[in-house]
Structure formats: structure tokens, C-alpha cells
Design an enzyme around this catalytic site. Sequence first.
Site, PDB file in Angstrom:
ATOM      1  N   LYS A  15      71.992  19.461  58.033  1.00  0.00           N
ATOM      2  CA  LYS A  15      70.833  20.106  58.663  1.00  0.00           C
ATOM      3  C   LYS A  15      69.513  19.551  58.126  1.00  0.00           C
ATOM      4  CE  LYS A  15      73.311  24.330  59.899  1.00  0.00           C
ATOM      5  NZ  LYS A  15      73.173  25.657  60.475  1.00  0.00           N
ATOM      6  N   LYS A  47      77.320  45.652  85.218  1.00  0.00           N
ATOM      7  CA  LYS A  47      78.315  45.996  84.206  1.00  0.00           C
ATOM      8  C   LYS A  47      79.708  45.500  84.642  1.00  0.00           C
ATOM      9  CE  LYS A  47      80.430  49.936  82.059  1.00  0.00           C
ATOM     10  NZ  LYS A  47      80.807  51.300  82.286  1.00  0.00           N
ATOM     11  N   ASP A  50      70.854  25.281  67.269  1.00  0.00           N
ATOM     12  CA  ASP A  50      70.733  25.570  65.837  1.00  0.00           C
ATOM     13  C   ASP A  50      69.245  25.602  65.465  1.00  0.00           C
ATOM     14  OD1 ASP A  50      70.566  25.229  62.954  1.00  0.00           O
ATOM     15  OD2 ASP A  50      72.734  24.916  63.057  1.00  0.00           O
ATOM     16  N   ILE A  51      68.744  26.783  65.161  1.00  0.00           N
ATOM     17  CA  ILE A  51      67.304  26.954  64.894  1.00  0.00           C
ATOM     18  C   ILE A  51      66.879  26.142  63.671  1.00  0.00           C
ATOM     19  CG2 ILE A  51      65.491  28.648  64.391  1.00  0.00           C
ATOM     20  CD1 ILE A  51      67.364  30.778  65.679  1.00  0.00           C
ATOM     21  N   PHE A 103      70.511  29.106  54.581  1.00  0.00           N
ATOM     22  CA  PHE A 103      71.497  29.941  53.909  1.00  0.00           C
ATOM     23  C   PHE A 103      72.873  29.509  54.383  1.00  0.00           C
ATOM     24  CE2 PHE A 103      70.103  33.782  51.505  1.00  0.00           C
ATOM     25  CZ  PHE A 103      68.771  33.437  51.386  1.00  0.00           C
ATOM     26  N   ASN A 158      76.748  40.604  64.921  1.00  0.00           N
ATOM     27  CA  ASN A 158      77.460  40.501  63.643  1.00  0.00           C
ATOM     28  C   ASN A 158      76.939  41.550  62.660  1.00  0.00           C
ATOM     29  OD1 ASN A 158      75.160  39.321  62.089  1.00  0.00           O
ATOM     30  ND2 ASN A 158      75.424  37.692  63.608  1.00  0.00           N
ATOM     31  N   ASP A 217      76.539  31.812  66.684  1.00  0.00           N
ATOM     32  CA  ASP A 217      76.772  30.405  67.000  1.00  0.00           C
ATOM     33  C   ASP A 217      77.041  30.213  68.490  1.00  0.00           C
ATOM     34  OD1 ASP A 217      76.448  29.459  64.435  1.00  0.00           O
ATOM     35  OD2 ASP A 217      78.520  29.935  63.874  1.00  0.00           O
ATOM     36  N   LYS A 269      76.178  21.281  54.521  1.00  0.00           N
ATOM     37  CA  LYS A 269      75.142  21.843  55.417  1.00  0.00           C
ATOM     38  C   LYS A 269      73.750  21.353  55.024  1.00  0.00           C
ATOM     39  CE  LYS A 269      77.453  25.939  56.947  1.00  0.00           C
ATOM     40  NZ  LYS A 269      77.713  27.346  56.794  1.00  0.00           N
TER      41      LYS A 269
HETATM   42  N1  CTP Z   1      71.339  28.878  61.628  1.00  0.00           N
HETATM   43  C1  CTP Z   1      70.347  28.762  62.578  1.00  0.00           C
HETATM   44  N2  CTP Z   1      70.680  28.713  63.895  1.00  0.00           N
HETATM   45  C2  CTP Z   1      71.955  28.794  64.319  1.00  0.00           C
HETATM   46  C3  CTP Z   1      72.987  28.913  63.338  1.00  0.00           C
HETATM   47  C4  CTP Z   1      72.642  28.955  62.007  1.00  0.00           C
HETATM   48  O1  CTP Z   1      69.164  28.713  62.214  1.00  0.00           O
HETATM   49  N3  CTP Z   1      72.229  28.753  65.594  1.00  0.00           N
HETATM   50  C5  CTP Z   1      70.965  28.883  60.216  1.00  0.00           C
HETATM   51  C6  CTP Z   1      71.221  30.174  59.479  1.00  0.00           C
HETATM   52  O2  CTP Z   1      70.086  31.002  59.517  1.00  0.00           O
HETATM   53  C7  CTP Z   1      71.515  29.688  58.069  1.00  0.00           C
HETATM   54  C8  CTP Z   1      72.147  28.332  58.267  1.00  0.00           C
HETATM   55  O3  CTP Z   1      71.764  27.929  59.585  1.00  0.00           O
HETATM   56  O4  CTP Z   1      70.337  29.474  57.334  1.00  0.00           O
HETATM   57  C9  CTP Z   1      73.644  28.277  58.116  1.00  0.00           C
HETATM   58  O5  CTP Z   1      74.280  29.090  59.028  1.00  0.00           O
HETATM   59  P1  CTP Z   1      75.879  29.153  59.096  1.00  0.00           P
HETATM   60  O6  CTP Z   1      76.257  30.077  60.181  1.00  0.00           O
HETATM   61  O7  CTP Z   1      76.412  29.426  57.724  1.00  0.00           O
HETATM   62  O8  CTP Z   1      76.233  27.670  59.449  1.00  0.00           O
HETATM   63  P2  CTP Z   1      76.681  26.998  60.749  1.00  0.00           P
HETATM   64  O9  CTP Z   1      75.867  25.789  60.922  1.00  0.00           O
HETATM   65  O10 CTP Z   1      76.685  27.947  61.882  1.00  0.00           O
HETATM   66  O11 CTP Z   1      78.142  26.555  60.360  1.00  0.00           O
HETATM   67  P3  CTP Z   1      79.502  27.394  60.300  1.00  0.00           P
HETATM   68  O12 CTP Z   1      79.327  28.628  61.131  1.00  0.00           O
HETATM   69  O13 CTP Z   1      80.499  26.463  60.839  1.00  0.00           O
HETATM   70  O14 CTP Z   1      79.724  27.693  58.844  1.00  0.00           O
END
Ligand code: CTP
Length: 406
Positions: free
Chosen positions: A349, A293, A314-315, A331, A214, A283, A345
Site C-alpha cells: 500500500k 426489499k 482501497d482508500i 492499520f 463489521n 472489502d 501491507k
Molecule cells: N483500507 C482502506 N480501504 C479499503 C480496505 C482497507 O482504506 N477498502 C485500510 C484500512 O483502513 C487499514 C488498512 O487498509 O488501514 C488495512 O486493511 P485490511 O482490511 O487489514 O487490509 P486489506 O488490504 O483489506 O487486506 P486483507 O483484508 O486481505 O487482510
Amino acid sequence: MSALKNKRILIGISGGIAAYKTAELTRALIKKGAEVRVCMTKAATEFITPLTLQALTGNPVHSDLLDTEAEAAMGHIELARWADLIMIAPASADLIARLAHGHANDLLSTICLATDTPIHIAPAMNRLMWSNKATQDNCKTLAQRGFTLHGPAEGEQACGETGAGRMLEPLELAENVVAKFSQEKTSQVLTGKTVLITAGPTREAIDPVRYITNRSSGKMGYAIASAAQRLGAEVQLVSGPVALEAPNGVTRTLVESALQMHDKTLNLAKNADIFIATAAVADYSPAQFAQQKIKKKKDKTKESLTLELQTNKDILSDVSHTFPNLFTVGFAAETENLIENAQSKLKRKKLDMIVANQVGENKAFDKDTNQIEIIWADGQQSLPEQTKTEIAKELMEVITERFSAK
Ligand code: CTP
């Protein structure tokens, strides 16, 4: 005696008779434990030789913006980042004018433009040049932009006149530098605490040559790491692939995939007090990694390719659930319903705080400025658009306040 131990000071010298006193300043700073490098304007070299400063500091003197050899050894951007403080002594009327107008027409002015390190200047010039409205206005502009001015003092001048315009004495300047750092030390409220930060994007491999990623630049996370370090914390930064150097004094672990970031972060979280998840973690990742390849399909009737993706761990959520005592900050990058999505969130979380920022339409990602909304269970604070360095500093102050209250 070692009041400036581990401090890196870049001394800038511009053209003026007071330049000879800068040798004394250099010696005084080194004696107090600082590591010193010197950058001179061309005019300065007419008043004092680079060799004198090189002999005193033990480092080559920097003076030429277009010197390829010097750039290869330590480029001007690197030099700008290297310093904890820049002290320009003497600062001539001409250099002050160039700094006030954002010129980058020699190495010293370019460094000053390319840094977020605090810049201190010790003006030195004829009394009429000093009292001239142009110089006074330029100094006002610099002070408003966060430069610190030292002096000038009043007294007899090299030109035979008497008045304001003399450079402060080298020992006084050295003491001012010490005072500045000890002032910083008393505001090191996170001394003894460990702050863990994730930053940047992740790369999810499809095959040996392709990946999904990304637009995250990592700038926000790196700025927060620097701000936390300045507050005295031990900082662990787990970073995806970015084009940024590790900030001064920060321990960085480089990772690629979301899974690697997950494992490193959970391991480091055991010893952390505050966790800030700024990383734009993918995600999803390809369900299968192709060992070779993936070749283009030769059969024209089968022109599409479908990739199956699986959800990544999700970390942030795993850290907050595994270590409930840790102060966790997430964030929320949103393109719509910023506050509602961030609040949900925060709960989902199990976080202490969430930082909401609007993304898309040229906002946040890969930019140097940001605008955020900080939300916690019973409060909210907005920070207007400003540089990521300024946002990081203010955000760390809010985090520290809430962390201490927990
Ligand atoms: N985050 C994380 N690990 C993941 C996805 C997200 O630690 N696999 C953390 C990001 O670093 C950020 C927060 O979760 O602090 C929110 O991430 P975001 O992508 O906005 O939220 P999602 O839970 O992925 O929800 P969505 O994509 O549906 O908005």
C-alpha cells in the site's frame, strides 16, 4: 488576560468549609476566559449554595445523579466528556477515599469514573485527617493513576488547629490551571498541521433495509483523533456509523458506504499532512443494490440466495498513491501471521507506517483496550496492552516523530 480562552473547566466541590472559597476560584477561572460548569456533592451544598455558583457561571449547577431533568439537559457522561479539565476544590477526605476506590455513588464521583479528562484535586481537611495513613495512601493511589494534587497548604485551620490541610488559595489554584494548559501548549507539536483520520465500520447496502457491516466500534480512531487534536493539529475525522460523539475540537464527516468514505477522504487528503486509516472498510459490497426489499423465496425448492459481491476501492492505497508526500499510516487487523502480513501491507500500500493488531478471540474490536505493533521501513516498536486512549497518545507521539523525520 484570556489565558484560558476556549477551555472548558468542570469544577467539583465536595463538603468542607473551604467550599466558600470556590466561588472565588470560579470567578478567577472565568475572568481568565474559561467556560466553567460546577458539580457539587450533597454535603457541599450545606456550605455554599448552588445558586451562588449558578449566578457566577451562568450555568445550572449539577448535583443529582438521578435528576431526570438535568440528565436530559446535559447527562453525566456528556458532562464528563465536555470538560478539558476537572478541578475538585475542596476535595474532602471522604471524596478522596471514594475516588481512590472507584465509587460512583453520587454525580461527582460518577463523572470522575466516566472520564479520561485530566482530574486535579485540591485537598482540604483537618491536619490529622490529612496526615492519616488512609488519606495518604488514597492520595498516593490517585497520583499513580494520573490525578494531579494541588497542596494542601500549611497554616491555621477553620477548626482552630494549625498544620497541613488548608486548601490552596483560589488565585494560586487558578494560576496552576493556567500553567497546566500552557505546558500543554508547548507540547502542541502538530500546530498548523492537518491530520486526516478514517474510523469505524462501513455499511454496504443490499436493499433499502439490509446491509453488510463489521464489528468495528470506531473507538481506536476516535481516540487517535482526540490525541492528534491535543497535539495541536487540525483534525478531520471521516467516520462510518458508530455510537460515539465527535471528540472535542475535531471536525467530523459522517459517511455510510466504503465508496462515500473513499470520495470524502480523497477530497480532504488534498489539504492534509498526515493520513491515518483506522477504518474497518468493507472489502466488498453487493454488486447490485435492490431498489425494493428482497422478498423471501416462496418456492421451497430454492431455499438459498446468492449475493454477488464486487471489490471496493482501497482508500488507503488510493490516498498514498495519489498524494506521495502525505505521511500515511495504515492499520493491519490480522488473525494470523501478524508481523509478516503487516509488513507486506506496508510495502503493497506504499505506506510510511503500519500499525498491526491481532483481532479475533475477543481482541481489539469493540473493546476498550488494545495492544499494537508499530512498523515502518527501518524500525519497529511495540505498545503493550493498555486503554485505547493511552495507546492513541503514544501512537501519535511515534507518528509525530517519524513524520518530523520524513
Ligand atoms: N483500507 C482502506 N480501504 C479499503 C480496505 C482497507 O482504506 N477498502 C485500510 C484500512 O483502513 C487499514 C488498512 O487498509 O488501514 C488495512 O486493511 P485490511 O482490511 O487489514 O487490509 P486489506 O488490504 O483489506 O487486506 P486483507 O483484508 O486481505 O487482510
